[in-house]
Write a protein that holds these residues in place. Structure first.
Motif: not given
Length: 262
Positions: A101-125
């Motif tokens: 929520q604080n980022m306009n650009g992208w950064a790298y993170k180590k993937i954890e179990e929590e990240d396997l959940k479905f994203p709140l916002i999915y798809g483009e356009g």
């Protein structure tokens, strides 16, 4: 929005809608938008945007911030973080681009179990969805809308508060060809601002400046061209692309009268 919630049982109201309003008061137009409808002013051929669409993409940070503050709204099935694509279990421990929520650009993170959940916002356009359910993030109603086959409510992420833009008519000389165009997303899905302005100019020039029906005919032409013609492969535009499959409502409001011609 609160009234709709109170009356949804007694009035048997379900679902929701966007809202786009134009109020003329003391020489100014106040245009309020909640949803993905759009308003533009066409003045001397120039296009002046009077609203912006509220979608999962344009409101990503607001939605993510709410989910960050209130993770219980995600029902333990979604993550507020955004990734370029769905994370696969085999990618646990690897690094992946993400943003919060604080980022306009992208950064790298180590993937954890929590990240396997479905994203709140999915798809483009136009295909972007909140919790894979709805593609509009502001509007009225939808108090009972839930994620498919779950008890997770979408409503907390939908705002009924509009963005308001002001246009001062006293600052400019307006002729009868200067107009305010209000349209639902059924128009803008297939017709851009420049194309709308072209239709406005084309139709208006075929009528006398004092003909009151000229603005109605512009609105009608915009609806007809956006719907297209029914062919074997469905509704098609003049360029053979798919016509709008959504509802199309258009208002064309003159900003100047015949006496304003210079």
């Amino acid at each position: 929005d609160e009234q709709i919630e109170r009356e949804r049982v007694s009035q048997r109201l379900s679902g929701g809608c966007c809202a786009l309003a134009a109020v003329y008061l003391m020489g100014k137009f106040y245009v309020a938008n909640a949803g993905d409808s759009r308003a533009i002013i066409i003045r001397n051929g120039e296009i002046i945007p009077m609203s912006r669409e509220f979608t999962p993409e344009t409101e990503r940070q607001r939605l993510q911030f709410l989910a960050f503050l209130r993770p219980e709204l995600l029902g333990k099935e979604f993550t507020h973080l955004e990734f370029p694509r769905r994370i696969q279990p085999k990618e646990l421990g690897k690094k992946m681009l993400y943003r919060d929520q604080n980022m306009n650009g992208w950064a790298y993170k180590k993937i954890e179990e929590e990240d396997l959940k479905f994203p709140l916002i999915y798809g483009e356009g136009k295909k972007a969805r909140v919790m894979a359910t709805i593609g509009v993030t502001r509007g009225l109603g939808d108090h009972d809308l839930k994620v498919f086959s779950s008890n997770i409510h979408i409503k907390p992420f939908l705002s009924c508060f509009p963005e308001v833009r002001v246009y001062d008519l006293t600052q400019y000389e307006h002729c009868p060809d200067d107009v305010l165009v209000l349209g639902t997303d059924g128009l803008w899905d297939v017709t851009n601002d420049t194309e709308v302005a072209g239709v406005v100019m084309e139709v208006l020039t075929s009528y006398e400046p004092n003909d009151p029906c000229r603005y109605t005919m512009v609105a009608q032409e915009l609806v007809v061209r956006s719907r297209g013609v029914l062919k074997e492969r469905g509704w098609r535009l003049a360029n053979d692309k798919l016509g709008s499959g959504d509802d199309i409502s258009v208002f064309v409001i003159p900003l100047g009268g015949p006496g304003n011609y210079t």
